[in-house]
Design a protein around this motif. Structure first.
Motif, mmCIF file in Angstrom:
data_model
loop_
_atom_site.group_PDB
_atom_site.id
_atom_site.type_symbol
_atom_site.label_atom_id
_atom_site.label_comp_id
_atom_site.label_asym_id
_atom_site.label_seq_id
_atom_site.Cartn_x
_atom_site.Cartn_y
_atom_site.Cartn_z
ATOM 1 N N HIS A 1 -8.034 -0.026 -2.119
ATOM 2 C CA HIS A 1 -8.316 -0.178 -0.693
ATOM 3 C C HIS A 1 -9.699 -0.781 -0.466
ATOM 4 O O HIS A 1 -9.877 -1.655 0.390
ATOM 5 C CB HIS A 1 -8.183 1.158 0.041
ATOM 6 C CG HIS A 1 -8.389 1.024 1.500
ATOM 7 N ND1 HIS A 1 -9.626 1.195 2.084
ATOM 8 C CD2 HIS A 1 -7.539 0.673 2.492
ATOM 9 C CE1 HIS A 1 -9.516 0.979 3.384
ATOM 10 N NE2 HIS A 1 -8.269 0.650 3.651
ATOM 11 N N LEU B 1 -8.732 5.560 5.566
ATOM 12 C CA LEU B 1 -8.050 5.238 4.309
ATOM 13 C C LEU B 1 -9.032 4.973 3.173
ATOM 14 O O LEU B 1 -8.666 5.109 2.001
ATOM 15 C CB LEU B 1 -7.127 4.037 4.508
ATOM 16 C CG LEU B 1 -5.895 4.301 5.375
ATOM 17 C CD1 LEU B 1 -5.203 2.994 5.723
ATOM 18 C CD2 LEU B 1 -4.945 5.271 4.681
ATOM 19 N N SER C 1 -9.388 8.415 1.337
ATOM 20 C CA SER C 1 -8.225 8.831 0.543
ATOM 21 C C SER C 1 -6.969 8.316 1.226
ATOM 22 O O SER C 1 -6.974 7.995 2.419
ATOM 23 C CB SER C 1 -8.161 10.355 0.409
ATOM 24 O OG SER C 1 -7.949 10.953 1.670
ATOM 25 N N PHE C 2 -5.901 8.254 0.467
ATOM 26 C CA PHE C 2 -4.633 7.807 1.032
ATOM 27 C C PHE C 2 -4.131 8.832 2.040
ATOM 28 O O PHE C 2 -4.176 10.032 1.805
ATOM 29 C CB PHE C 2 -3.590 7.610 -0.064
ATOM 30 C CG PHE C 2 -2.276 7.137 0.485
ATOM 31 C CD1 PHE C 2 -2.084 5.797 0.743
ATOM 32 C CD2 PHE C 2 -1.254 8.030 0.774
ATOM 33 C CE1 PHE C 2 -0.883 5.345 1.275
ATOM 34 C CE2 PHE C 2 -0.054 7.595 1.302
ATOM 35 C CZ PHE C 2 0.132 6.255 1.554
ATOM 36 N N MET D 1 2.397 1.899 -3.554
ATOM 37 C CA MET D 1 1.578 1.886 -4.775
ATOM 38 C C MET D 1 1.281 3.286 -5.302
ATOM 39 O O MET D 1 1.337 4.270 -4.571
ATOM 40 C CB MET D 1 0.275 1.127 -4.553
ATOM 41 C CG MET D 1 -0.741 1.832 -3.668
ATOM 42 S SD MET D 1 -2.332 0.992 -3.626
ATOM 43 C CE MET D 1 -3.082 1.664 -5.100
ATOM 44 N N ASP D 2 0.942 3.320 -6.573
ATOM 45 C CA ASP D 2 0.493 4.547 -7.221
ATOM 46 C C ASP D 2 -0.831 4.961 -6.575
ATOM 47 O O ASP D 2 -1.736 4.145 -6.424
ATOM 48 C CB ASP D 2 0.316 4.273 -8.717
ATOM 49 C CG ASP D 2 -0.278 5.451 -9.460
ATOM 50 O OD1 ASP D 2 -0.157 6.595 -8.987
ATOM 51 O OD2 ASP D 2 -0.861 5.215 -10.535
ATOM 52 N N ARG D 3 -0.944 6.195 -6.183
ATOM 53 C CA ARG D 3 -2.120 6.666 -5.435
ATOM 54 C C ARG D 3 -3.352 6.892 -6.314
ATOM 55 O O ARG D 3 -4.442 7.080 -5.804
ATOM 56 C CB ARG D 3 -1.805 7.982 -4.705
ATOM 57 C CG ARG D 3 -0.577 7.952 -3.833
ATOM 58 C CD ARG D 3 -0.741 7.035 -2.632
ATOM 59 N NE ARG D 3 0.369 7.231 -1.726
ATOM 60 C CZ ARG D 3 1.380 6.401 -1.615
ATOM 61 N NH1 ARG D 3 1.445 5.329 -2.341
ATOM 62 N NH2 ARG D 3 2.347 6.637 -0.760
ATOM 63 N N SER D 4 -3.198 6.860 -7.625
ATOM 64 C CA SER D 4 -4.321 7.198 -8.499
ATOM 65 C C SER D 4 -5.495 6.231 -8.348
ATOM 66 O O SER D 4 -6.639 6.628 -8.521
ATOM 67 C CB SER D 4 -3.872 7.271 -9.960
ATOM 68 O OG SER D 4 -3.409 6.005 -10.397
ATOM 69 N N PHE E 1 0.837 -1.201 0.000
ATOM 70 C CA PHE E 1 0.000 0.000 0.000
ATOM 71 C C PHE E 1 0.872 1.252 0.000
ATOM 72 O O PHE E 1 0.594 2.217 -0.710
ATOM 73 C CB PHE E 1 -0.906 0.041 1.232
ATOM 74 C CG PHE E 1 -2.144 -0.803 1.157
ATOM 75 C CD1 PHE E 1 -2.514 -1.470 -0.002
ATOM 76 C CD2 PHE E 1 -2.951 -0.923 2.268
ATOM 77 C CE1 PHE E 1 -3.671 -2.238 -0.048
ATOM 78 C CE2 PHE E 1 -4.112 -1.684 2.237
ATOM 79 C CZ PHE E 1 -4.476 -2.336 1.072
ATOM 80 N N TRP F 1 -6.078 4.450 -5.501
ATOM 81 C CA TRP F 1 -6.088 4.099 -4.086
ATOM 82 C C TRP F 1 -7.460 3.671 -3.559
ATOM 83 O O TRP F 1 -7.597 2.622 -2.941
ATOM 84 C CB TRP F 1 -5.549 5.249 -3.226
ATOM 85 C CG TRP F 1 -5.748 4.962 -1.780
ATOM 86 C CD1 TRP F 1 -6.713 5.465 -0.959
ATOM 87 C CD2 TRP F 1 -5.009 4.021 -0.993
ATOM 88 N NE1 TRP F 1 -6.613 4.910 0.297
ATOM 89 C CE2 TRP F 1 -5.570 4.022 0.297
ATOM 90 C CE3 TRP F 1 -3.938 3.185 -1.264
ATOM 91 C CZ2 TRP F 1 -5.090 3.219 1.319
ATOM 92 C CZ3 TRP F 1 -3.458 2.382 -0.240
ATOM 93 C CH2 TRP F 1 -4.028 2.402 1.030
#
Length: 150
Positions: A49, A112, A115-116, A40-43, A37, A45
């Motif tokens: 999750h 979470l 959002s991250f 990783m790329d947040r796009s 986690f 997320w």
């Protein structure tokens, strides 16, 4: 083997299997999923999750329930050779996983899910060590009960 001995062996085997499933899963989450986690790329997320929490609930639900039920039975009835102290230890380990999950992990995952948040993920990862330790110790206790009953 008497019916009582068979019932005790089945109870302890079911308990150990459920706990060790949870042990394997919690170690996988601790060492693989949560670090993944963080990297990783947040796009994507929210989707990733959300999928994680849905699948985790499906994976852990039944084994965790079996652990709880078998712990409760062991507190009331134990196979010959299994001391009450070990049943209490199994119950305490199980209760610790529930307490940490409800008090810390669920609120972290709820945040979470929106959002991250690196700080929340760090807290989740750090406090998940408590669940990892409790489940691992519970697994050791389950094996000790099996050994003593044999």
């Amino acid at each position: 083997m008497s019916a009582n001995d068979l019932a005790g062996t089945l109870l302890l085997g079911l308990h150990a299997a459920a706990v060790w499933f949870c042990v394997g899963l919690v170690w996988t989450v601790q060492l693989l999923v949560y670090p993944g986690f963080a990297a990783m790329d947040r796009s994507g997320w929210v989707d990733v999750h959300g999928r994680h929490t849905r699948l985790m609930g499906r994976l852990i639900g039944l084994p965790w329930l079996v652990q709880g039920v078998t712990c409760a039975v062991l507190l009331i009835w134990r196979p010959a050779g299994v001391p009450l102290l070990l049943a209490v230890a199994a119950g305490a380990c199980g209760a610790a996983t529930v307490a940490v999950t409800l008090a810390i992990s669920v609120p972290c995952h709820e945040r979470l899910a929106q959002s991250f948040d690196a700080d929340v993920l760090t807290r989740l990862t750090r406090t998940n060590w408590w669940r990892t330790a409790a489940w691992t110790l519970g697994g050791v206790v389950a094996l000790a009960m099996l050994e003593l009953a044999a």
